[in-house]
Write an enzyme that holds these catalytic residues in place. Sequence first.
Site, short mmCIF file in Angstrom:
data_model
loop_
_atom_site.label_atom_id
_atom_site.label_comp_id
_atom_site.label_asym_id
_atom_site.label_seq_id
_atom_site.Cartn_x
_atom_site.Cartn_y
_atom_site.Cartn_z
N HIS A 87 0.82 -1.22 0.00
CA HIS A 87 0.00 0.00 0.00
C HIS A 87 0.85 1.27 0.00
O HIS A 87 0.35 2.35 -0.30
CB HIS A 87 -0.98 0.00 1.19
CG HIS A 87 -0.36 0.23 2.53
ND1 HIS A 87 -0.11 -0.80 3.42
CD2 HIS A 87 0.06 1.36 3.15
CE1 HIS A 87 0.42 -0.31 4.53
NE2 HIS A 87 0.54 1.01 4.39
N ASP A 121 0.08 -7.66 1.26
CA ASP A 121 0.50 -6.26 1.45
C ASP A 121 2.01 -6.13 1.54
O ASP A 121 2.55 -5.44 2.41
CB ASP A 121 -0.17 -5.66 2.69
CG ASP A 121 -0.08 -4.13 2.70
OD1 ASP A 121 0.18 -3.55 1.63
OD2 ASP A 121 -0.27 -3.54 3.77
N SER A 198 4.83 2.46 7.82
CA SER A 198 4.47 1.26 7.05
C SER A 198 5.65 0.77 6.22
O SER A 198 6.28 1.54 5.49
CB SER A 198 3.28 1.55 6.14
OG SER A 198 2.12 1.76 6.88
#
Length: 472
Positions: A87, A121, A198
């Site tokens: 993402h 992801d 992230s």
Amino acid sequence: MIQRCCSSPLWSALFLLASTTVLSASERVTPEVLAAKRALPSVGNIHTEKAANPSNSVFTSDKARKINGMGTGIVFDERGYMVTNYHVIADVDTIRVEFEDENRVRSSYIARKVRYDREHDLAIIKVDAAKPFKVMPSGTSSDLMYCEKVIAIGNAFGYDGTVTLGYISALGRDVEANETVSYKNLIQTDAAINPGNSGGPLINMEGEVIGINVAIRANAQKIGFAIPIDDARKIIAKMMSVEHLDNTFHGVISKDIKSGATRMLMVDGAHPESPAALAGLRTGDVITRAGNIEVVDGVDLERALLHRAPGEKIEITVKRNDKIEKTLLALTSFPGGRSNVVSEMQVTARANNDESDRFWSQLGLRLTLLPVTEVRSQLSKTKYRGGMRVLEVKAESPAAVNGIQKGDILVGLDKWETMSGDNIVWIMNQIAAQSPGADGQNQVKFYLVRGQETRYGHLPVASAPRTASNGN
């Protein structure tokens, strides 16, 4: 005069204060400081840019509006290959990665996308530089403990190289990020994780990455999550496969074994007539080195073989029956050499037709190795790495009674994958050695893929005859 000064209370106090100050300075170099220092040079601070979607705006102009994003990446190969979250780089136009070395010297690079796995992801990106990058030491998530101290590193809110300290709050968390995104088996930590973290590392006190930071709980404090590194590296190995990146083929079927200090890559079989088979690799071998790279898991093997030319020989070191042996493996072109390597041939484990007859007599199945081309097309959306195609099902056999059909792909028996005839023989022998049920058989769970669905059922496997004991 000097003696009186040295013996005065004031001098003694000053001397004690100076000693205390020096001692405090040495105590500042804690395990946390050393861990962060070891990991930081391998952390990339990611800045992305993409064009705004004009359909979301009532007013448009000729000048496209840009949206900036941020995230973090981890270097796992000195050539500049990094892992981050999908993402972070999804749908972006440009990726810029910044580093800071041990001397706090900054450098910046434009990165490109290599591969990604939307479901898990995770994504691989690459930056190119004149000198090698420092690879982050990889730990294991197999033996993590509640309240174990950890450090999160990342580009938090754009503040690059942010380090936060915390503890493991929980393990095995299943988290739904939104209606379309969910995660399994996450590490929960109270180390501060913010937007921009992230894709960054969660490290232990040895400076080893044990998780990849992925999410935070909205409207909560000190609840962050990370993908366990053992889970992540299995996905990274698939994304780094030389089949996909170089169009070459090695034919090694392997599995990662990680349990605390035990970390190794075990050979689970070799595709018939493949480079691995020709090199003499056997089920049960432990690959310890490939070329100049120490091998601990599938990621190490794939990166050791990456960018090797077809026909180039790579020395493979294995541990076999507690002995160290070496062999040479030469990659083949792919798909040019694939038709021979994975030609559909009936399973005859160790070229023994008796074993094929055993599958037919006991289970009612005739099987063939699933070609690698079909592994891509039919198993790409599953977690399975290969399987055995069902060629024929004997009428009224255990397989027929339990719903197995011609064309199904057998991908697992009990808790093991079935990627070769050797696998099935080994599994059946393991099951046969177990204590039987009342009917003298063991009910073994099977897994198969039919179309786009994974199905399961149970097959009876006869137990091996046992020698009677005299009771003494």
